[in-house]
Motif scaffolding. Structure first.
Motif, PDB file in Angstrom:
ATOM      1  N   ASP A  86       0.826  -1.274  -0.088  1.00  0.00           N
ATOM      2  CA  ASP A  86       0.072   0.090  -0.030  1.00  0.00           C
ATOM      3  C   ASP A  86       0.728   1.305   0.044  1.00  0.00           C
ATOM      4  OD1 ASP A  86      -2.233  -1.500   0.244  1.00  0.00           O
ATOM      5  OD2 ASP A  86      -1.916  -1.882   2.421  1.00  0.00           O
ATOM      6  N   LEU A  87       2.153   1.152   0.569  1.00  0.00           N
ATOM      7  CA  LEU A  87       2.827   2.303   0.804  1.00  0.00           C
ATOM      8  C   LEU A  87       4.466   1.856   0.900  1.00  0.00           C
ATOM      9  CD1 LEU A  87       2.103   4.921   2.177  1.00  0.00           C
ATOM     10  CD2 LEU A  87       2.103   3.806   4.465  1.00  0.00           C
ATOM     11  N   VAL A  88       5.256   3.104   0.937  1.00  0.00           N
ATOM     12  CA  VAL A  88       6.427   2.926   1.165  1.00  0.00           C
ATOM     13  C   VAL A  88       7.117   4.009   2.200  1.00  0.00           C
ATOM     14  CG1 VAL A  88       8.991   3.072   0.054  1.00  0.00           C
ATOM     15  CG2 VAL A  88       7.236   2.232  -1.355  1.00  0.00           C
ATOM     16  N   ILE A  89       7.881   3.495   2.992  1.00  0.00           N
ATOM     17  CA  ILE A  89       8.231   4.338   3.986  1.00  0.00           C
ATOM     18  C   ILE A  89       9.744   4.679   3.781  1.00  0.00           C
ATOM     19  CG2 ILE A  89       8.644   4.979   6.409  1.00  0.00           C
ATOM     20  CD1 ILE A  89       6.256   2.989   7.121  1.00  0.00           C
ATOM     21  N   HIS A  90      10.074   5.989   3.373  1.00  0.00           N
ATOM     22  CA  HIS A  90      11.448   6.123   2.993  1.00  0.00           C
ATOM     23  C   HIS A  90      12.235   6.946   3.983  1.00  0.00           C
ATOM     24  CE1 HIS A  90      14.978   6.953   0.898  1.00  0.00           C
ATOM     25  NE2 HIS A  90      14.907   6.421   0.000  1.00  0.00           N
ATOM     26  N   LEU A  91      13.131   6.351   4.617  1.00  0.00           N
ATOM     27  CA  LEU A  91      13.964   6.966   5.942  1.00  0.00           C
ATOM     28  C   LEU A  91      15.096   7.697   5.463  1.00  0.00           C
ATOM     29  CD1 LEU A  91      13.135   4.304   8.299  1.00  0.00           C
ATOM     30  CD2 LEU A  91      12.022   6.165   7.877  1.00  0.00           C
ATOM     31  N   GLY A  92      15.389   8.042   4.458  1.00  0.00           N
ATOM     32  CA  GLY A  92      16.540   9.118   4.067  1.00  0.00           C
ATOM     33  C   GLY A  92      17.807   8.519   3.401  1.00  0.00           C
ATOM     34  N   ASP A  93      18.541   9.517   3.089  1.00  0.00           N
ATOM     35  CA  ASP A  93      19.679   9.116   2.117  1.00  0.00           C
ATOM     36  C   ASP A  93      19.316   8.673   0.919  1.00  0.00           C
ATOM     37  OD1 ASP A  93      21.538   9.544   4.241  1.00  0.00           O
ATOM     38  OD2 ASP A  93      22.482   7.761   4.459  1.00  0.00           O
ATOM     39  N   TYR A  94      18.161   9.628   0.461  1.00  0.00           N
ATOM     40  CA  TYR A  94      17.544   9.366  -0.859  1.00  0.00           C
ATOM     41  C   TYR A  94      18.582   9.986  -2.061  1.00  0.00           C
ATOM     42  CZ  TYR A  94      13.758  10.009  -4.306  1.00  0.00           C
ATOM     43  OH  TYR A  94      13.087   9.721  -5.576  1.00  0.00           O
ATOM     44  N   ILE A  95      19.503  10.812  -1.758  1.00  0.00           N
ATOM     45  CA  ILE A  95      20.637  11.185  -2.354  1.00  0.00           C
ATOM     46  C   ILE A  95      21.863  11.156  -1.495  1.00  0.00           C
ATOM     47  CG2 ILE A  95      19.491  12.548  -4.220  1.00  0.00           C
ATOM     48  CD1 ILE A  95      20.847  15.048  -2.666  1.00  0.00           C
ATOM     49  N   TYR A  96      22.988  11.303  -2.172  1.00  0.00           N
ATOM     50  CA  TYR A  96      24.428  11.402  -1.305  1.00  0.00           C
ATOM     51  C   TYR A  96      24.841  12.589  -1.963  1.00  0.00           C
ATOM     52  CZ  TYR A  96      24.089   6.949   1.119  1.00  0.00           C
ATOM     53  OH  TYR A  96      23.546   5.933   1.910  1.00  0.00           O
ATOM     54  N   GLU A  97      25.077  13.567  -1.101  1.00  0.00           N
ATOM     55  CA  GLU A  97      25.771  14.849  -1.547  1.00  0.00           C
ATOM     56  C   GLU A  97      27.311  14.586  -1.863  1.00  0.00           C
ATOM     57  OE1 GLU A  97      26.093  13.762   1.518  1.00  0.00           O
ATOM     58  OE2 GLU A  97      27.875  14.676   2.390  1.00  0.00           O
ATOM     59  N   GLU A  98      27.887  15.194  -2.671  1.00  0.00           N
ATOM     60  CA  GLU A  98      29.091  15.218  -3.053  1.00  0.00           C
ATOM     61  C   GLU A  98      29.974  16.358  -2.461  1.00  0.00           C
ATOM     62  OE1 GLU A  98      28.722  14.369  -7.361  1.00  0.00           O
ATOM     63  OE2 GLU A  98      27.921  12.665  -6.871  1.00  0.00           O
ATOM     64  N   GLU A  99      31.350  16.402  -2.548  1.00  0.00           N
ATOM     65  CA  GLU A  99      32.070  17.324  -2.105  1.00  0.00           C
ATOM     66  C   GLU A  99      31.653  18.916  -2.607  1.00  0.00           C
ATOM     67  OE1 GLU A  99      36.600  17.800  -2.073  1.00  0.00           O
ATOM     68  OE2 GLU A  99      36.071  15.982  -2.048  1.00  0.00           O
ATOM     69  N   ASP A 100      31.307  18.719  -3.782  1.00  0.00           N
ATOM     70  CA  ASP A 100      31.011  20.205  -4.384  1.00  0.00           C
ATOM     71  C   ASP A 100      29.411  20.317  -4.546  1.00  0.00           C
ATOM     72  OD1 ASP A 100      30.576  18.153  -6.064  1.00  0.00           O
ATOM     73  OD2 ASP A 100      31.605  18.993  -7.848  1.00  0.00           O
ATOM     74  N   THR A 101      28.606  19.697  -3.834  1.00  0.00           N
ATOM     75  CA  THR A 101      27.208  19.966  -3.797  1.00  0.00           C
ATOM     76  C   THR A 101      26.912  21.052  -2.841  1.00  0.00           C
ATOM     77  OG1 THR A 101      26.993  17.404  -4.081  1.00  0.00           O
ATOM     78  CG2 THR A 101      25.090  18.776  -4.042  1.00  0.00           C
ATOM     79  N   ARG A 102      26.715  22.228  -3.305  1.00  0.00           N
ATOM     80  CA  ARG A 102      26.367  23.316  -2.308  1.00  0.00           C
ATOM     81  C   ARG A 102      25.384  24.392  -2.532  1.00  0.00           C
ATOM     82  NH1 ARG A 102      32.032  25.476   0.599  1.00  0.00           N
ATOM     83  NH2 ARG A 102      32.832  23.577   0.754  1.00  0.00           N
ATOM     84  N   THR A 103      25.046  24.372  -4.075  1.00  0.00           N
ATOM     85  CA  THR A 103      24.176  25.338  -4.294  1.00  0.00           C
ATOM     86  C   THR A 103      22.774  24.652  -4.713  1.00  0.00           C
ATOM     87  OG1 THR A 103      24.517  25.276  -6.838  1.00  0.00           O
ATOM     88  CG2 THR A 103      25.627  26.734  -5.416  1.00  0.00           C
TER      89      THR A 103
END
Ligand SMILES: [Fe+2]
Length: 497
Positions: free
Chosen positions: A175-192
């Motif tokens: 019926d449902l998915v519960i997503h508990l995070g780390d949907y993406i992984y930021e990289e060193e230059d992910t800032r904006t």
């Protein structure tokens, strides 16, 4: 739209014929540079009378400027419709919203007026193009004792391809998915904001992830990697050189991008670096689901060394994991809940994990172990106030666990307060599995450890039983149940099913 240019007589004459046309047949809308639904569609946060449907117009999701290939200064009309059938012969709700450039042309529609406990199909149209079809289910009616089945997922590091675990999940009867995070992984230059938008664009280029979103509603909360590894409140871990204000600017961009790419209610729209993520959802008289935010309101970790002898500071009363407002909200909600099951879904592991195979205690201070007094407070509340059927659902470890949550983790004979089910990762590796395995003897409250495997937990909830299947990928993208656990009504501990 063509209709507005018709004279009234022609409109009336055409009316009968128009009524026979499916809504999307007749309206063109302005042209877009290219097919705009490359990020797919999603639904989320179901209520008994509706749910949220989401899409983001992005003909070119990886465009350097983060605009997804859309014009930077133009609102675009998006039509949506919800039907009782996959073929859209029985459309029950429809409307038009504006996709605005400030939100990366994302749209979040709160659909209401639907029947409880049933499946619907939805789609969008913009620029003469029609989106893929998504499917969503409303929550059961308030008094209903209807069962609920859901998957718990977390941690989907990009490995340059697809997500076989999501493809299998999309095929499950859920019926449902519960997503508990780390949907993406930021990289060193992910800032904006543009950097974060491109990352979501990349992850959503995986067909398996888009399939799971189209097949099932998601209830999602972020963890650390949507912002910065192991961040805590206003403190980054990876940018020690940054001042607090600079980190909060990164946090604001990260929250904004999370909102723009998830099927969240418009009330979750962040204000600068603040975003209200904790919330609860009710499923008939069976279950109340609490989604917690254990990052934004926590104090900084007591030590920069994550796995280390337990810092005395971690035990100080008053060290907060949830922040006072969220803690009060959780306790008063639990106290008032009349539900048979109270599912507390959150990010890091609640049970203590002692890595020291000798006499000492070494813990990971990014987990609740770094906030031990806050954990004891929650467990004491559950023990003394006794909301029915408390079950804690956690992620973050990239490995499956079943734990007995103890009144005193130092005393195996102490009372078990509630079970904790920890899901493994969708794709992220678990290089620390050996270290965990070596210390299992120190942690008798850990009843099951699934090791370095990818997959999810599939839960089936009925009035008197919760069943949890730890589903792991095997060769050739097949999925198998590694272990099944059950929690019976009135029992605080899980048993092998
Ligand atoms: Fe993770």
């Amino acid at each position: 739209m063509g209709e507005t240019r018709m004279d009234r007589g022609r409109f009336l004459r055409a009316g009968a014929a128009l009524a026979l046309l499916p809504l999307f047949g007749g309206c063109g809308g302005e042209r877009l540079p290219d097919y705009p639904f490359r990020l797919g569609v999603a639904s989320g946060d179901p209520l008994p009378d509706g749910f949220v449907i989401w899409t983001r117009l992005a003909p070119e999701p990886l465009a350097q400027d983060g605009l997804g290939g859309m014009p930077p200064d133009r609102k675009v009309g998006v039509r949506w419709e919800v039907a009782r059938d996959e073929g859209f012969r029985r459309v029950v709700r429809r409307g038009r919203v504006e996709a605005r450039p400030e939100l990366g042309h994302a749209v979040h529609v709160e659909v209401g007026g639907l029947e409880a406990g049933r499946w619907y199909w939805y789609r969008f149209k913009a620029g003469g193009e029609v989106s893929p079809v998504g499917r969503a289910k409303t929550a059961p009616a308030p008094g209903s004792g209807e069962g609920l089945s859901f998957a718990v997922a977390s941690c989907q590091a990009w490995a340059g391809g697809d997500y076989p675990a999501y493809r299998r999940m999309a095929e499950e009867d859920l019926d449902l998915v519960i997503h508990l995070g780390d949907y993406i992984y930021e990289e060193e230059d992910t800032r904006t904001l543009a950097d974060f938008r491109r990352l979501y664009g990349l992850y959503k280029s995986a067909p398996g992830l888009r399939e799971a979103h189209a097949a099932l509603p998601f209830v999602a909360v972020p963890d650390d990697h949507e912002v910065d590894n192991d961040w805590a409140g206003a403190y980054p871990e990876d940018y020690p050189e940054l001042g607090k204000d600079e980190f909060l600017r990164i946090r604001a961009a990260a929250f904004r991008a999370y909102y723009e790419h998830m099927p969240l209610r418009p009330s979750a729209l962040p204000r600068g670096p603040r975003m209200r993520l904790h919330r609860r959802l009710r499923f008939g008289r069976l279950a109340e689901l609490y989604l917690l935010d254990t990052r934004q309101h926590r104090e900084d970790q007591p030590t920069g060394r994550l796995i280390a002898p337990q810092e005395p500071e971690a035990l100080e009363p008053g060290r907060s994991m949830l922040g006072e407002e969220q803690r009060r909200w959780l306790f008063s909600s639990l106290q008032r809940s009349g539900a048979r099951w109270n599912l507390i879904a959150q990010q890091t592991m609640l049970a203590r994990y002692d890595y020291d195979t000798g006499a000492g205690v070494s813990v990971n201070h990014d987990q609740w172990d770094g906030y031990a007094a806050a954990r004891e407070g929650l467990l004491r509340f559950l023990r003394e106030r006794g909301p029915r059927g408390p079950v804690v659902l956690s992620g973050d470890w990239h490995a499956g666990f079943v734990n007995d949550l103890k009144a005193d983790f130092g005393d195996p004979a102490s009372e078990t307060v509630a079970p904790e089910l920890v899901t493994t990762s969708i794709s992220s590796g678990c290089p620390w599995a050996d270290r965990v395995e070596r210390a299992l003897g120190e942690n008798p409250h850990v009843r099951y450890f699934g090791g370095d495997r990818r997959g999810y937990v599939r839960c089936t909830l009925r009035e008197n039983l919760l069943r949890a299947d730890f589903r792991f990928l095997r060769g050739a993208g097949r999925i198998k149940t590694d272990a099944s656990w059950a929690v019976e009504e009135g029992s605080p501990a899980a048993r092998r099913a």
